[in-house]
Design an enzyme around this catalytic site. Structure first.
Site, PDB file in Angstrom:
ATOM      1  N   CYS A 211       0.867  -1.183   0.000  1.00 16.52           N
ATOM      2  CA  CYS A 211       0.000   0.000   0.000  1.00 16.52           C
ATOM      3  C   CYS A 211       0.897   1.224   0.000  1.00 16.52           C
ATOM      4  O   CYS A 211       1.762   1.352   0.865  1.00 16.52           O
ATOM      5  CB  CYS A 211      -0.880  -0.002   1.240  1.00 16.52           C
ATOM      6  SG  CYS A 211      -1.635   1.594   1.555  1.00 16.52           S
ATOM      7  N   CYS A 264      -8.320 -24.927  -2.232  1.00 20.35           N
ATOM      8  CA  CYS A 264      -9.778 -24.895  -2.307  1.00 20.35           C
ATOM      9  C   CYS A 264     -10.450 -25.230  -0.980  1.00 20.35           C
ATOM     10  O   CYS A 264      -9.987 -26.084  -0.236  1.00 20.35           O
ATOM     11  CB  CYS A 264     -10.240 -25.877  -3.358  1.00 20.35           C
ATOM     12  SG  CYS A 264     -12.010 -25.928  -3.562  1.00 20.35           S
ATOM     13  N   CYS A 269     -13.623 -35.695   1.686  1.00 20.30           N
ATOM     14  CA  CYS A 269     -12.896 -36.602   2.575  1.00 20.30           C
ATOM     15  C   CYS A 269     -12.468 -37.826   1.767  1.00 20.30           C
ATOM     16  O   CYS A 269     -13.283 -38.461   1.109  1.00 20.30           O
ATOM     17  CB  CYS A 269     -13.770 -37.003   3.757  1.00 20.30           C
ATOM     18  SG  CYS A 269     -12.974 -38.215   4.814  1.00 20.30           S
ATOM     19  N   HIS A 287     -24.218 -25.346   0.183  1.00 25.96           N
ATOM     20  CA  HIS A 287     -23.609 -24.083  -0.242  1.00 25.96           C
ATOM     21  C   HIS A 287     -23.828 -23.799  -1.715  1.00 25.96           C
ATOM     22  O   HIS A 287     -24.256 -22.741  -2.093  1.00 25.96           O
ATOM     23  CB  HIS A 287     -22.097 -24.115  -0.036  1.00 25.96           C
ATOM     24  CG  HIS A 287     -21.690 -24.141   1.378  1.00 25.96           C
ATOM     25  ND1 HIS A 287     -21.748 -25.268   2.132  1.00 25.96           N
ATOM     26  CD2 HIS A 287     -21.229 -23.169   2.179  1.00 25.96           C
ATOM     27  CE1 HIS A 287     -21.326 -25.001   3.341  1.00 25.96           C
ATOM     28  NE2 HIS A 287     -21.012 -23.729   3.403  1.00 25.96           N
TER      29      HIS A 287
END
Lengths: 445, 159
Positions: A211, A264, A269, A287
């Site tokens: 910045c 990601c 699993c 989702h």
């Protein structure tokens, strides 16, 4: 709204200068002032240093009321001490001894006289402490600045002279609002911009991005003050949070330990094949298509006792911190992901599934993913410090959308084939648009 | 010790002895040993304060680079004051740190310390416990400070 000539709201032109170029640039300003008003170069340096190098403003103030300018710039005092003591009767107030014949007696515009030997000791002592442009008169409460030429004509040790010049150069750059040292490790470049804004500057020498206004890592949409507060807070609370945000989580279905080693958040699993979200540990199906509300923190309205409130505050902080940390870790894995992509491209090309050129879009998409994730990471401190209300709801809505698109993109990149290139590019476009909208709506500088 | 430092301390020593404050028994400086690097200071507690009547001893160490760097000063007498550590006697005063000026002397330092005793700066505390009490329970603070003056600095208890 972004200016019409450049659609990218984040575009920030900067110049990368070497030390010599900066010196030349500053000297030009000094010269410009010297020729306009009658002051020595050394005096004009003090004037510019004290007035943030705004030549026009100095000239304007000079024409308005020169004395006022000199007093405000710590070059003159309103009531100088009158010096009437003859040289042979002069006693230096610092060394309180007789002044040797060959030694001079010097005072600044304030009239506080000391022998040159004491001035030299004073300068040397201060330079050793790292003081340069702030070197002032030895009298109590006298703030008058010592101009460069007096320091350099008094101090004769080459090491200290060099130190003084280096320190002063640093201070000049720090005091100039349009110049900034590149924060990159071991980088000597100085970045020059046209405006002092909280925008993303990139050093062309070492490629560090930061910045421009505060020198921290670029932090849109959060502003400089907020990010500073957030970083300090994270440093304070890191022990607790580190403990909680440990590196492994259990699979919500079969409870096997899972370590996340890629970018990601859509996890599957390996042992029970359950698809879930790494953020909220909920079923991924909930989702996907409709509404991704996992980045939104629900405040518990029933806040009773003080300890419950404290718990609630910690929970709120951890909610944001965990997400911030999660994305930061994902970004750190960026290089690994990139290597994996390169490896994949190689193996695809070797097995004659498309040519090397066919797969180049994967690298672009990885770069875009990193860019989007970076912005997403910096939305969490912003949301943490926001007051509850419609604005926050809108922000979190957009944040959730951005997050969903990013996870989609990440998922698609990891499973890309040459056949769905169009689909992936479409996803890239969506993610970038979400990001741009977010910045346009909430990043005002 | 370099010449300027010794020269200065000798001169300042005389200055304190000749000063009107010494005549009024409010400040005093003594040498410790033969060198001028260590001195012992004394300040009388200022009137109308909880320190009134007490005599406070100070340890003064003169650095090699004196007077371009400030002397190191510490209270040897225990004292209850927001800007002075109740444990070590360390002092938080700007002129003993970054606001020091080469033209200042031992006399001005002692007088500044006396002024600090009369007017504490609780917002810039050295001793957080004392500063908290000073701000929140000024009466208890005054009693504690007066008690400490009595016990450690030989003062009388103010009513």
């Amino acid at each position: 709204m972004s200016p019409p000539h450049n659609p990218d709201a984040e575009y920030f032109p900067v110049q990368c200068l070497s030390v010599d170029e900066v010196e030349k640039f500053l000297n030009e300003l000094v010269e410009q002032l010297c020729t306009s008003i009658h002051v020595t170069p050394s005096m004009s340096k003090v004037l510019l240093y004290e007035n943030k190098w705004a030549v026009q403003e100095v000239l304007w103030k000079y024409n308005e009321d020169a004395d006022k300018l000199f007093v405000a710039s710590r070059m003159k005092t309103l009531h100088p001490v009158s010096v009437k003591t003859k040289r042979d009767k002069f006693v230096c107030p610092v060394c309180v001894g007789p002044v040797a014949e060959e030694l001079g007696i010097t005072s600044l515009a304030c009239g506080h006289c000391y022998c040159d030997n004491c001035w030299r000791c004073h300068f040397e002592n201060k330079i050793k402490q790292g003081v340069s442009t702030e070197l002032s008169c030895m009298a109590l409460n006298c703030e008058l600045l010592v101009p460069e030429e007096i320091v350099l004509s008094t101090v004769n040790k080459p090491i200290l002279r060099k130190k003084y010049q280096q320190f002063a150069f640093r201070e000049y750059i720090k005091s100039h609002p349009l110049l900034r040292f590149c924060p990159g490790a071991n980088c000597t470049a100085v970045i020059k911009s046209k405006e002092s804004l909280a925008k993303k500057a990139i050093c062309t020498q070492c490629e560090t991005s930061f910045c421009f206004k505060c020198g921290n890592d670029y932090h849109a949409p959060t502003d400089c003050a907020t990010i500073k507060k957030w970083i300090t807070k994270c440093a304070d609370d890191s022990e607790t949070s580190n403990y909680i945000a440990a590196n492994t989580k259990d699979c919500p279905k079969c409870n096997i330990f899972i370590e996340k080693n890629g970018g990601c958040n859509h996890m599957q699993c390996l042992s029970c094949k359950f698809d879930f979200c790494w953020m909220c540990m909920g079923d991924w199906k909930a989702h996907g298509t409709e509404y991704y509300d996992c980045s939104k923190y629900r405040e518990n309205p029933q806040n009773g006792s003080e300890s419950a409130r404290a718990r609630e505050a910690l929970k709120k902080y951890l909610h944001y911190y965990e997400r911030w940390e999660n994305h930061s870790k994902s970004l750190q894995l960026e290089k690994q992901t990139l290597d994996k992509i390169k490896e994949r491209i190689n193996s695809k090309v070797m097995t004659s599934k498309g040519t090397w050129i066919d797969w180049q879009y994967l690298l672009d998409s990885a770069a875009l993913l990193a860019k989007c994730r970076y912005t997403l990471q910096y939305t969490y401190p912003y949301a943490y410090y926001m007051d509850n209300g419609p604005k926050k709801e809108l922000f979190e809505y957009q944040q959730a959308k951005l997050e969903a698109e990013i996870e989609n993109l990440s998922w698609k990149i990891e499973r890309a084939e040459t056949t769905d290139r169009g689909d992936l590019e479409n996803q890239m476009d969506i993610a970038e648009k979400r990001r741009a909208t977010m910045l346009q709506d909430f990043f005002h500088i | 010790m370099n010449n300027i430092a010794t020269q200065r301390i000798k001169r300042e020593f005389k200055e304190v002895i000749k000063s009107e404050e010494l005549a009024k028994c409010s400040i005093k400086v003594d040498l410790v040993g033969d060198s001028y690097t260590e001195l012992k200071g004394e300040i009388a507690g200022p009137p109308d304060t909880p320190y009134e009547g007490g005599i406070f001893l100070l340890e003064i160490k003169v650095p090699e680079t004196y007077p371009f760097n400030p002397p190191k000063v510490r209270f040897m007498t225990k004292i209850w004051h927001p800007n002075i550590s109740s444990v070590t006697g360390a002092i938080c005063l700007d002129i003993l740190k970054d606001q020091w000026a080469a033209a200042m002397t031992l006399r001005t330092v002692l007088l500044s310390l006396q002024a600090l005793m009369a007017a504490a700066e609780p917002d810039d505390p050295q001793d957080a416990v004392v500063a908290k009490q000073y701000k929140e329970y000024p009466e208890i603070f005054a009693k504690t400070a007066s008690h400490w003056t009595n016990v450690y600095a030989g003062g009388i208890i103010c009513s």
